[in-house]
Scaffold this active site. Structure first.
Site, PDB file in Angstrom:
ATOM      1  N   GLY A 240      32.414  63.786 -10.624  1.00  0.00           N
ATOM      2  CA  GLY A 240      33.787  64.065 -10.224  1.00  0.00           C
ATOM      3  C   GLY A 240      34.656  64.290 -11.447  1.00  0.00           C
ATOM      4  O   GLY A 240      34.320  63.849 -12.550  1.00  0.00           O
ATOM      5  N   CYS A 241      35.764  64.954 -11.257  1.00  0.00           N
ATOM      6  CA  CYS A 241      36.621  65.261 -12.407  1.00  0.00           C
ATOM      7  C   CYS A 241      37.208  63.989 -13.010  1.00  0.00           C
ATOM      8  O   CYS A 241      37.228  63.834 -14.236  1.00  0.00           O
ATOM      9  CB  CYS A 241      37.711  66.252 -12.020  1.00  0.00           C
ATOM     10  SG  CYS A 241      38.746  65.752 -10.638  1.00  0.00           S
ATOM     11  N   PHE A 242      37.677  63.083 -12.165  1.00  0.00           N
ATOM     12  CA  PHE A 242      38.241  61.843 -12.711  1.00  0.00           C
ATOM     13  C   PHE A 242      37.167  60.994 -13.395  1.00  0.00           C
ATOM     14  O   PHE A 242      37.387  60.496 -14.505  1.00  0.00           O
ATOM     15  CB  PHE A 242      38.941  61.037 -11.617  1.00  0.00           C
ATOM     16  CG  PHE A 242      40.212  61.652 -11.121  1.00  0.00           C
ATOM     17  CD1 PHE A 242      41.270  61.889 -11.998  1.00  0.00           C
ATOM     18  CD2 PHE A 242      40.373  62.008  -9.796  1.00  0.00           C
ATOM     19  CE1 PHE A 242      42.465  62.455 -11.542  1.00  0.00           C
ATOM     20  CE2 PHE A 242      41.551  62.572  -9.335  1.00  0.00           C
ATOM     21  CZ  PHE A 242      42.601  62.792 -10.208  1.00  0.00           C
TER      22      PHE A 242
END
EC number: 1.2.1.38
Lengths: 333, 333, 333, 333
Positions: free
Chosen positions: C146-148
């Site tokens: 995921g980006c986070f």
């Protein structure tokens, strides 16, 4: 062997981008970056996203003029002496200022300042490759067009060359980077955010440049030209409303532009309104034409990135031609 | 005693703002807010900043028509039947849709949809108080102008009434709220951010309205009208480039506008380009005129807030006149 | 010879960017782009700036699975069956969804949906090359983080591996593209503009992923993680406030990160707060560490482009490793 | 009879807004606006949207001190001498600078500059009415809190007073107007647009103010405080992650805040994340509390408009109390 290139005035938006494009160019070598305000600073401290690690130096012609070419990103007035000094030393120059754009000294001095080197004006070529490619091959001095003239001339050239324009309104919209890096009330975030307003109404310095070049293309008119400042960083759109001396239908208009631009590597003809986002960080100009049945006028919308095609990447496009490289090298979309 | 006011269609941007303005109005009382999509939701859940705590109800004419007046914020086509039903019950109505703006049914139906109540068209007054104040006193049905026509007509009216306009280009710039609350590809943040593009080129529905009203003011022309979408939420600027049948110098132009507007409470004549930020969240229209020596044209720039003067606050301004209240009540700058 | 690559789900932001990166990659060849919503549309109509002219096709495994590798950009739940089908046909896959990120099926099903192919979970490698490079060499199935988690794990890994973290607060800020291409009330320009708010408070789906991976690195903690939506399109910043079991001064902290990352091609260690603009449209992660004397905590700020390093370019980075290409190929800063 | 009010330093963002609020206040009369930089300019030329037509004057105590009260919007250091002069003449003063916020001279001088009037420090009240209302009734000198302390203290006060806080992280996000009207590299549109970054890491001047006031409320802690600059003009959000010495569930947390704030006219307790748009151009503080089950921490999110509740409208709220007017007069939401 690589051609070495100096970028003088690399601490401003245009110069910094030119430095980046030269630095990554497959043929050119970035010899040095100079600045009048930030000597000793690494360029990537000012512009991390350009990722050019060279340190900004104070200009020293004895060392810095020992290059094959230079891109000069000085303000008008300040550019001419440096351009003259570089030319004297045999350096090919693309000048991003207005100093060598206007052919008539009196006109230049009316809109700008006294000209320090009028004798060089006639040696300069106008650096809009799509319109004047031949004259740029091997040229020694090229005047990079203003960002608005770039978009406006690409938008209007086919109609101008067809000799049909009797009047034109050019309503331009630009992002804030066009105003340069100087921190002013005008460029303060709070002034620009959630706002839009015209500026330079009736007296913008790109007017005589547009007039001159339109006349050269065959349209002896004085168009309306009004820029507006928008809350975005990069991007420029010109909306042109053209009165013609004869009726032109959509097919004819589209054909006129296709004939002119179908083979151009940096022009995209589209059939819906171009947005500046579509050309962000490219050397492209995206154009839509619309023959308006209601009013009988021809509409032309042209979008560019003011810092790229409007300034720095177009300079590299010209430089490629000046030294005999492929025109698209290093500035491919 | 307070006049009770219904706002129908209060879940959209315009209706919600109208509800807020009525809710805070010193004379009016907000009787109810209705919605076709968000029944049961408190209005301040959708629009916290308006701070109207009423719950959106499903429209029920038996109860909701028991008011003195209504502001109808429905889409075109859907508005006419509701307006007719309210008028039948004696309710004064300001309709924010296009349904009663165009006097000619055929023109309406060409640009919009079949009209459900053409018999009411001639009973409607065009709600632009600065231009048609007398006709709004005591009126029963008022068609709120489109946001672009509001700005364009205020910009051009003095020249139109002077009978001097032979041609005009209206280049408009608007924030995203003008596109309404519907979430679409066009209103997605990523589509709008760092972008600007024209839309509705050659076929925007505000064209016949502008044409009709300019003709009524004395200018039988078909102007260019092209809107552009900008990365801002509220605000609208029209840049008008007017060709006139005689030369008009700056003093005459300024005098013409001062004569027309000096006493208008909601018009600000200024001598520099108006920005939409200057009029944000007000019922004001801010106008600059410029007699352009280069081109001989008259330029007029007019800035409004598209949701306020362009829609909801202008509706309240009209409603004040319809019921005999001071025109500025509740919408003072 | 080029490896052919399918991009499935190329009409979304991440898939479209992956298609562009593959299309321009010196080694890979973009075999096809498929979509579940925009079949028949040229990709450059949806995303002009990517300049990929391929037409979006309906997925047909009989033809489209005849490739060396695929990037799957489907929503969670929908991805697993396609990944399984591709793997069955011997296609190497980078899956951008969450379907193969969590090792524990129960955890996945608690936060997402029932898992269609739990048997494949253990075959997937977690595609964060800076932390798990060895496991990606030659891998057949990679779950793109995921980006986070990408930003948070790169920010915290050196401290986690040092075994010193006892608690951490991760306050994240992201641009709107992270919410995807779907037009919703949340992504409407007017909702986001001039605004900032937290979302997913206490229950964001990236939490279990961050927990799992931190534990794997040596930090068995449950950090605070709260994302905030900002008015910008691309970019993500995580601000991490870390409580440690011993005092760490600035020199030690800087050295810890230099040891971990000095040779990483995509990590920039800087000594001032990184901005998301610094890494826009790159595969870079820019990190500052600060040993805070006032509070005794270690602060780590990490900026990425959520669509690039946070999703699509990192997928290409992983794909390079999976097929034995140089890791930076096609995604150089 | 109206109380006359001077606004000194009205050319800055905070002073100009204070002037507008006084100008429209039902009880106060705006006596004069002074400036150190724009003498002779009409305030509505600088700030059209405030619509205050008074001309900025050079400060002359002989004439300007003949008022009942003054709002001083000078930078720290410059404010103290003016405040002293006004107090000497019996003028009630709200000082928007930091000069009278810190009770300990040494602390002030460590973070700011030598203090010109330390003898006045103990006469100043801290102008956060929701927390210290009683002390403001009839007060002669009030120090307007910093914008970040305003939001942070309103967010944390109920927990602080309950004596349960053992640690806290305050991650703050602010619009650009907080940086003031000065045009700098930091406030240039191009620097801020599409960007977010922390600043003042480890050494922001609002830290000692937050520490002092938290201690006064009962929390003897040194919280993390890190502000971030966002691409928006007005608005401030603080995200607080609080470690407590006992478990607090959602109901208890909500009840604690309801007990503290349910009757406060300017505090809105909400059950979803507050956005700064929700409170734009109001004196409101909008707060959500969340007892986080995963981490055991209490989260508090508080949104204000940094120029309104964070500075100018809160000053008017205090001034109302100082002169015995209704607290909400002139600053109603």
């Amino acid at each position: 062997m690589a051609d070495s290139v100096l970028v003088a005035g690399a601490s401003g938006y245009a110069g910094a981008l030119a430095a980046r494009l030269i630095d990554r160019h497959p043929h050119f070598e970035l010899a040095a970056v100079t600045s009048r305000s930030d000597v000793g600073t690494r360029l990537d401290e000012l512009y991390p996203h350009h990722r050019v690690s060279k340190v900004l130096e104070e200009l020293d012609l004895d060392t810095h003029a020992d290059v094959d070419a230079a891109i000069v990103a000085y303000p008008h007035g300040a550019a001419a002496p440096l351009v003259a000094a570089l030319r004297e030393r045999g350096v090919k120059v693309v000048d991003l200022s207005a100093d060598f754009r206007l052919h008539d000294v009196a006109t230049y001095e009316q809109w700008y300042v006294p000209h320090a080197h009028p004798e060089l004006i006639n040696t300069a070529r106008y650096g809009l490759p799509e319109l004047h490619r031949e004259s740029l091959h091997g040229a020694d001095l090229v005047a990079g067009p203003g960002c608005f003239p770039t978009a406006a001339l690409l938008a209007l050239a086919p109609l101008a060359r067809a000799g049909v324009i009797t009047d034109a309104v050019i309503d331009a919209k630009t992002g804030v980077s066009g105003a340069g890096r100087a921190a002013t009330a005008k460029t303060h975030f709070v002034s620009v955010d959630e706002n839009v307003a015209a500026y330079g109404v009736g007296h913008h310095r790109h007017m005589p440049e547009i007039d001159q070049e339109l006349a050269r293309l065959g349209a002896e008119i004085t168009p309306v030209f009004t820029p507006h400042l928008l809350p975005l960083d990069q991007g420029e759109l010109v909306s042109c409303y053209v009165t013609t001396d004869r009726a032109i239908d959509q097919d004819s208009l589209a054909e006129l532009y296709a004939d002119a631009y179908a083979d151009e590597p940096f022009i995209e003809l589209v059939d819906r309104p171009p947005g500046v986002r579509d050309v962000r960080e490219t050397n492209l100009c995206r154009i839509q034409v619309h023959a308006d049945e209601r009013t009988g006028k021809a509409f032309v919308f042209a979008a560019i990135d003011n810092l790229w095609k409007g300034t720095a990447s177009q300079a590299v496009q010209s430089l490629n031609l000046m030294v005999g490289r492929p025109e698209v090298e290093g500035v491919e979309p």
